[in-house]
Design an enzyme around this catalytic site. Structure first.
Site, PDB file in Angstrom:
ATOM      1  N   TYR A 193       6.308 -22.158 -13.267  1.00  0.00           N
ATOM      2  CA  TYR A 193       7.434 -21.216 -13.249  1.00  0.00           C
ATOM      3  C   TYR A 193       8.292 -21.558 -12.038  1.00  0.00           C
ATOM      4  O   TYR A 193       8.247 -20.900 -11.000  1.00  0.00           O
ATOM      5  CB  TYR A 193       6.903 -19.776 -13.184  1.00  0.00           C
TER       6      TYR A 193
ATOM      7  N   ASP B 208       2.442 -19.099 -11.774  1.00  0.00           N
ATOM      8  CA  ASP B 208       1.869 -20.436 -11.592  1.00  0.00           C
ATOM      9  C   ASP B 208       2.955 -21.442 -11.229  1.00  0.00           C
ATOM     10  O   ASP B 208       4.147 -21.127 -11.240  1.00  0.00           O
ATOM     11  CB  ASP B 208       1.060 -20.877 -12.818  1.00  0.00           C
TER      12      ASP B 208
ATOM     13  N   PHE C 136      10.097 -11.080 -10.578  1.00  0.00           N
ATOM     14  CA  PHE C 136      10.333  -9.658 -10.851  1.00  0.00           C
ATOM     15  C   PHE C 136       9.052  -8.874 -10.612  1.00  0.00           C
ATOM     16  O   PHE C 136       7.947  -9.423 -10.691  1.00  0.00           O
ATOM     17  CB  PHE C 136      10.748  -9.444 -12.326  1.00  0.00           C
TER      18      PHE C 136
ATOM     19  N   SER D 113       0.820  -1.218   0.000  1.00  0.00           N
ATOM     20  CA  SER D 113       0.000   0.000   0.000  1.00  0.00           C
ATOM     21  C   SER D 113       0.852   1.264   0.000  1.00  0.00           C
ATOM     22  O   SER D 113       0.428   2.307  -0.485  1.00  0.00           O
ATOM     23  CB  SER D 113      -0.957   0.000   1.195  1.00  0.00           C
TER      24      SER D 113
ATOM     25  N   ASN E  48       1.236  -4.527 -14.427  1.00  0.00           N
ATOM     26  CA  ASN E  48       0.172  -5.506 -14.653  1.00  0.00           C
ATOM     27  C   ASN E  48      -0.797  -5.558 -13.475  1.00  0.00           C
ATOM     28  O   ASN E  48      -1.655  -6.412 -13.418  1.00  0.00           O
ATOM     29  CB  ASN E  48       0.751  -6.898 -14.940  1.00  0.00           C
TER      30      ASN E  48
END
Length: 185
Positions: free
Chosen positions: A126, A123, A134, A105, A117
């Site tokens: 990876y 998931d 990152f 926050s 994004n």
């Protein structure tokens, strides 16, 4: 002063509000309060650190189930610049789980960056030795982020169940007025 005491009973923990001495029951006019709390299963997750310069991940029990992530290197950004900020970790998530990464926050206030994004999803596939996490960041002002600064946070969630979509000509629910209608006075 009241402290919570947890007692295991079958598949649940029972939370009892107790006086400071830790004994349930009436004391100083206070009755014990029983509330059901589901027992949480603990999962072990393999983690690899890419640097010794950041603090190890720590779960702060009782405050939140989100875990802070830190910048793994010092980063200078100019207003309007985009960078992938390395977080210095990789994990082997359990099959059927994913990690959700969001800014803290205070990230925008402290550093003037936003996550491009808005929420990153990692998931369980990876999970390679070089699959470092990152934060994709966009600077809205000139900024400097130091190694070990807390810039984002994550939690691990179970994947949603498999869904089957049933196409229909109309839905039975009451119309609410369309997108953005709940904010009208």
């Amino acid at each position: 002063m009241i402290i919570p005491v947890y007692h295991k009973a079958g598949d649940f923990y029972w939370k009892i509000r107790c006086p400071i001495d830790g004994q349930p029951g009436r004391k100083d006019g206070m009755a014990a309060e029983w509330t059901k709390k589901r027992r949480q299963k603990v999962k072990k997750i393999k983690i690899k650190y890419f640097t010794e310069e950041i603090e190890k991940l720590a779960y702060i029990d009782g405050k939140s189930d989100w875990i802070d992530l830190r910048a793994a290197q010092s980063v200078d950004m100019k207003a309007g610049e985009f960078k992938l900020i390395p977080l210095g970790i990789a994990m082997e998530l359990p099959e059927g789980y994913e990690a959700h990464i969001v800014p803290r926050s205070s990230t925008f206030k402290n550093f003037g960056i936003i996550q491009t994004n808005h929420q990153g999803v990692i998931d369980s596939s990876y999970c390679g030795d070089n699959d470092q996490w990152f934060m994709p960041a966009y600077a809205l002002r000139d900024t400097h982020i130091c190694v070990n600064d807390r810039i984002c946070q994550f939690r691990i969630m179970e994947n949603q169940p498999k869904l089957i979509f049933d196409e229909v000509a109309s839905l039975n629910g009451e119309d609410r007025g369309g997108f953005g209608s709940t904010g009208k006075n």
